[in-house]
Write a protein that holds these residues in place. Structure first.
Motif, PDB file in Angstrom:
ATOM      1  N   ILE A 213      38.754  54.851 -19.699  1.00 25.79           N
ATOM      2  CA  ILE A 213      39.745  55.847 -20.100  1.00 25.79           C
ATOM      3  C   ILE A 213      41.095  55.404 -19.541  1.00 25.79           C
ATOM      4  N   GLU A 214      42.156  56.065 -19.980  1.00 27.33           N
ATOM      5  CA  GLU A 214      43.500  55.676 -19.546  1.00 27.33           C
ATOM      6  C   GLU A 214      43.798  56.257 -18.163  1.00 27.33           C
ATOM      7  N   MET A 215      44.440  55.460 -17.324  1.00 23.90           N
ATOM      8  CA  MET A 215      44.832  55.920 -15.989  1.00 23.90           C
ATOM      9  C   MET A 215      46.096  56.766 -16.082  1.00 23.90           C
ATOM     10  N   ASN A 216      46.139  57.862 -15.311  1.00 20.94           N
ATOM     11  CA  ASN A 216      47.307  58.750 -15.362  1.00 20.94           C
ATOM     12  C   ASN A 216      47.903  59.038 -13.993  1.00 20.94           C
ATOM     13  N   ASN A 217      47.506  58.266 -12.969  1.00 21.57           N
ATOM     14  CA  ASN A 217      48.062  58.481 -11.632  1.00 21.57           C
ATOM     15  C   ASN A 217      47.968  57.186 -10.843  1.00 21.57           C
TER      16      ASN A 217
ATOM     17  N   LYS B 152      34.108  70.792 -10.558  1.00 16.65           N
ATOM     18  CA  LYS B 152      35.487  71.228 -10.297  1.00 16.65           C
ATOM     19  C   LYS B 152      36.175  70.386  -9.223  1.00 16.65           C
ATOM     20  N   GLU B 153      36.015  69.060  -9.350  1.00 17.13           N
ATOM     21  CA  GLU B 153      36.699  68.153  -8.432  1.00 17.13           C
ATOM     22  C   GLU B 153      38.166  68.027  -8.872  1.00 17.13           C
ATOM     23  N   HIS B 154      38.999  67.466  -7.997  1.00 20.90           N
ATOM     24  CA  HIS B 154      40.436  67.349  -8.274  1.00 20.90           C
ATOM     25  C   HIS B 154      40.660  66.440  -9.494  1.00 20.90           C
ATOM     26  N   PRO B 155      41.605  66.788 -10.385  1.00 19.89           N
ATOM     27  CA  PRO B 155      41.842  65.962 -11.587  1.00 19.89           C
ATOM     28  C   PRO B 155      42.163  64.503 -11.282  1.00 19.89           C
ATOM     29  N   ILE B 156      42.860  64.222 -10.191  1.00 19.35           N
ATOM     30  CA  ILE B 156      43.173  62.831  -9.833  1.00 19.35           C
ATOM     31  C   ILE B 156      41.890  62.060  -9.548  1.00 19.35           C
ATOM     32  N   VAL B 157      40.967  62.671  -8.809  1.00 18.16           N
ATOM     33  CA  VAL B 157      39.684  62.028  -8.499  1.00 18.16           C
ATOM     34  C   VAL B 157      38.872  61.828  -9.776  1.00 18.16           C
ATOM     35  N   ILE B 158      38.885  62.820 -10.666  1.00 25.41           N
ATOM     36  CA  ILE B 158      38.140  62.715 -11.929  1.00 25.41           C
ATOM     37  C   ILE B 158      38.659  61.530 -12.742  1.00 25.41           C
ATOM     38  N   ASN B 159      39.967  61.388 -12.849  1.00 22.74           N
ATOM     39  CA  ASN B 159      40.532  60.275 -13.606  1.00 22.74           C
ATOM     40  C   ASN B 159      40.222  58.932 -12.951  1.00 22.74           C
ATOM     41  N   ALA B 160      40.264  58.876 -11.617  1.00 14.76           N
ATOM     42  CA  ALA B 160      39.966  57.618 -10.916  1.00 14.76           C
ATOM     43  C   ALA B 160      38.519  57.200 -11.138  1.00 14.76           C
ATOM     44  N   ILE B 161      37.577  58.169 -11.166  1.00 16.44           N
ATOM     45  CA  ILE B 161      36.156  57.840 -11.401  1.00 16.44           C
ATOM     46  C   ILE B 161      35.971  57.292 -12.816  1.00 16.44           C
ATOM     47  N   GLY B 162      36.555  57.974 -13.799  1.00 16.12           N
ATOM     48  CA  GLY B 162      36.352  57.556 -15.182  1.00 16.12           C
ATOM     49  C   GLY B 162      37.101  56.299 -15.573  1.00 16.12           C
ATOM     50  N   ALA B 163      38.189  55.965 -14.852  1.00 13.70           N
ATOM     51  CA  ALA B 163      39.041  54.849 -15.262  1.00 13.70           C
ATOM     52  C   ALA B 163      38.828  53.587 -14.447  1.00 13.70           C
TER      53      ALA B 163
ATOM     54  N   VAL C  69      46.876  59.476   0.527  1.00 15.90           N
ATOM     55  CA  VAL C  69      45.931  58.578   1.211  1.00 15.90           C
ATOM     56  C   VAL C  69      44.549  59.228   1.277  1.00 15.90           C
ATOM     57  N   LYS C  70      44.492  60.520   1.623  1.00 16.87           N
ATOM     58  CA  LYS C  70      43.200  61.228   1.669  1.00 16.87           C
ATOM     59  C   LYS C  70      42.576  61.322   0.285  1.00 16.87           C
ATOM     60  N   MET C  71      43.410  61.539  -0.735  1.00 18.56           N
ATOM     61  CA  MET C  71      42.896  61.614  -2.104  1.00 18.56           C
ATOM     62  C   MET C  71      42.330  60.264  -2.542  1.00 18.56           C
ATOM     63  N   ALA C  72      42.975  59.176  -2.147  1.00 18.54           N
ATOM     64  CA  ALA C  72      42.473  57.838  -2.481  1.00 18.54           C
ATOM     65  C   ALA C  72      41.131  57.587  -1.799  1.00 18.54           C
ATOM     66  N   LYS C  73      40.992  57.989  -0.548  1.00 16.48           N
ATOM     67  CA  LYS C  73      39.715  57.825   0.159  1.00 16.48           C
ATOM     68  C   LYS C  73      38.613  58.630  -0.523  1.00 16.48           C
ATOM     69  N   ARG C  74      38.923  59.853  -0.945  1.00 17.29           N
ATOM     70  CA  ARG C  74      37.946  60.712  -1.622  1.00 17.29           C
ATOM     71  C   ARG C  74      37.491  60.082  -2.944  1.00 17.29           C
ATOM     72  N   ALA C  75      38.466  59.597  -3.729  1.00 12.49           N
ATOM     73  CA  ALA C  75      38.128  58.965  -5.008  1.00 12.49           C
ATOM     74  C   ALA C  75      37.323  57.690  -4.792  1.00 12.49           C
ATOM     75  N   GLY C  76      37.639  56.906  -3.748  1.00  9.53           N
ATOM     76  CA  GLY C  76      36.878  55.693  -3.468  1.00  9.53           C
ATOM     77  C   GLY C  76      35.431  55.980  -3.132  1.00  9.53           C
ATOM     78  N   LEU C  77      35.168  57.065  -2.408  1.00  7.78           N
ATOM     79  CA  LEU C  77      33.784  57.416  -2.070  1.00  7.78           C
ATOM     80  C   LEU C  77      32.999  57.841  -3.305  1.00  7.78           C
ATOM     81  N   LEU C  78      33.634  58.545  -4.226  1.00  4.64           N
ATOM     82  CA  LEU C  78      32.921  59.143  -5.361  1.00  4.64           C
ATOM     83  C   LEU C  78      32.981  58.300  -6.630  1.00  4.64           C
ATOM     84  N   HIS C  79      33.589  57.100  -6.609  1.00  2.00           N
ATOM     85  CA  HIS C  79      33.832  56.388  -7.869  1.00  2.00           C
ATOM     86  C   HIS C  79      32.541  55.955  -8.546  1.00  2.00           C
ATOM     87  N   ASP C  80      31.456  55.685  -7.809  1.00  2.00           N
ATOM     88  CA  ASP C  80      30.185  55.247  -8.396  1.00  2.00           C
ATOM     89  C   ASP C  80      29.130  56.345  -8.349  1.00  2.00           C
TER      90      ASP C  80
END
Length: 559
Positions: free
Chosen positions: A449-453, A433-444, A397-408
């Protein structure tokens, strides 16, 4: 010693008295008669008596002193003898106590040795009994081994008989198999393959039917669950309508200040517009100045600078440039504070300072009329809510919130890039050096790019929810802002251009060039060249005025 001093004093006194008396006698003989002689004899007799008295007193005193000394010596001797006896008695008692302690210790050791000897005796007896039992067990094992050998011989015989029976059964099985092959007209391998093929076809059909039924049920359930999650997520968020625009209103205390802002022949207002890149509209509206610019950062710099200039009262081109530069520095600090405040409010930890600064810059960026920071914060809350609705754990849940803030985050890039904002943001997050899950969420989040999580589709869905809700975005405003940016980019591509600002809603383009690199003649050519480039590459209503400003400043100091 006192006795000797007394005798010496007595002798001295007698001699002195004698000489005194002798002197007096001679004087008496010289002056007086025999009466006087008698008187002298009387004095001499008295002196003798006095001397004898003194001698007797001295003797008594000496005898008394000697007696006291003798008594003290005797007492000292008795005291030393007493102390020696006491010391001897104490040493004797200590020696006696030590011997008694040693005797007790020896008795204790002797008792312990006796106990150990008794214990060893018991152990020896136990060992002997165990040895006897072991001997009995060994004898029993030998007997059992003999019995096992006999049984093994019997089993070998039975196995030999079983092998003979198995051979007979195998020969009978082969005979029966040949008879069945002759009756059926098929070999054993052909019958086996045909049977397997029939079973396989039947099983495949049943599996396909079952798979189709399960897939249809899963799709129906997934659609229901997805609608439920999205509806619950949207219902738990209450977002405001978009309020972004391209103008800011600056209130004045007195209309007389407008004249100071405009300056002689408009030099002050031109200096403010050139330094900030925003347009100041001074009209008949009482106690109001409108600040117009498509870039919120420019509008904010112009507003803060104008406020400081009006408060200070000193408004002239040099002061304008100084205040604008100072305001730009303060705005950078304010951007950092906005980023930190946003991160704290969202309870996001461990974000690098560079990403925090980009988060603060989103406050002054809009996307289709929707403030980018508000959109990102709204997306972060939506992501956390949706992740919780889907039953993910706290860390996810915290990782999803982090990715949502940084997606744009790629939309607030400080440098031009040919990449899309999603890919640029992904590269930026990877660089920091952000978390790989956040990096994939921003790019996808735009399917580049392909989603992996599981977090990436949540971010994509929540981004769409935040942008598609009623009143979230204005398509017309975004197109206008892109057209204004394109105008400035066309001008900045030319060499010698220091800065370019689109004014009056894109109807005027002011270009400031470097005086050392662009001459007056080149300025005319540059103005015509840029106007032709705009005319060929852009579509716009009406006409656009292209103004090239060339200013030469000579600065020196008298010291």
């Amino acid at each position: 010693m006192d006795y000797i001093y007394a005798i010496a004093a007595l002798i001295v006194g007698v001699i002195g008295t004698y000489f005194v008396v002798g002197g007096k006698q001679k004087q008496a003989n010289a002056i007086q008669d025999e009466s006087h002689k008698r008187e002298a004899e009387k004095i001499l007799a008295e002196a003798k008596l006095q001397a004898e008295k003194t001698i007797s007193e001295a003797k008594l005193k000496a005898e008394k002193t000697f007696s006291e000394f003798k008594d003290k010596q005797e007492a000292f001797k008795k005291q030393k003898i007493k102390e020696s006896r006491e010391k001897f008695q104490r040493f004797k008692e200590e020696f006696k106590q030590e011997k008694e302690d040693e005797l007790v210790e020896l008795k204790a050791k002797r008792e312990a040795l006796r106990e150990e000897a008794a214990a060893m005796k018991e152990e020896r007896a136990g060992f002997n009994s165990e040895r006897a039992e072991i001997a009995k067990e060994q004898k029993a094992l030998v007997q059992e081994e003999q019995k096992l050998n006999e049984r093994t011989k019997i089993l070998d015989q039975e196995i030999a008989l079983a092998k003979e029976k198995q051979q007979e059964l195998d020969s009978q099985h082969d005979r029966f198999t040949k008879e069945l092959e002759q009756i059926a007209g098929l070999s054993q391998a052909e019958a086996k393959s045909r049977l397997l093929e029939e079973v396989k076809n039947k099983t495949a059909n049943e599996a396909l039917n079952l798979k189709r039924e399960l897939l249809e049920e899963a799709k129906e359930d997934a659609a229901k669950d997805a609608r439920k999650v999205v509806i619950n997520t949207i219902q738990r968020m209450c977002a405001e309508m978009t309020i972004e625009n391209t103008v800011s209103v600056f209130a004045l205390d007195d209309d007389k200040v407008k004249g100071q802002i405009i300056g002689r022949e408009g030099r002050n207002i031109r200096a403010i517009e050139a330094a900030t890149g925003a347009e100041l509209v001074v009209d008949d509206t009482p106690e109001t100045i409108v600040i117009s610019s498509f870039d919120p950062i420019r509008r904010e710099i112009a507003r803060l600078s104008l406020k400081r200039l009006v408060t200070d009262g000193r408004i002239h081109p040099a002061r304008v440039e100084e205040v604008v530069n100072k305001t730009k520095k303060e705005l950078k600090q304010q951007i950092m504070e906005i980023g930190k405040k946003t991160v704290v409010e969202l309870d996001i930890h461990g974000l690098p300072n560079e990403l925090i600064r980009y988060v603060g810059r989103m406050r002054f960026r809009s996307s289709y009329g929707q403030n980018l920071l508000k959109h990102s914060v709204e997306t972060a809350h939506l992501c956390a809510t949706m992740a919780a609705e889907m039953g993910l754990n706290k860390k996810q849940v915290k990782m999803a919130k982090r990715a949502g803030l940084l997606h744009d985050i790629g939309k607030v890039a400080e440098e031009d890039s040919e990449l899309s904002h999603a890919l640029y943001g992904m590269a930026l997050a990877e660089k920091l050096k952000e978390h790989p899950i956040v990096i994939n969420a921003i790019g996808a989040h735009h399917d580049e790019i392909e989603m992996n999580n599981i977090i990436s589709p949540i971010v994509q869905a929540c981004d769409a929810i935040s942008g598609a809700r009623p009143g979230a975005r204005r398509e017309v405003l975004d197109g206008y802002i892109n057209r204004i940016k394109e105008l400035e980019e066309i001008a900045k591509k030319n060499p010698g251009v220091e800065s370019a600002f689109a004014m009056q809603a894109g109807r005027e383009l002011r270009i400031i060039v470097e005086a050392d690199k662009v001459s007056d003649q080149h300025a005319d050519e540059l103005s015509f060249k840029i106007s032709q480039e705009i005319q060929e590459s852009m579509q716009y209503p009406g006409q656009i005025k292209v103004m090239v400003i060339r200013e030469k400043r000579a600065v020196s100091f008298a010291r």
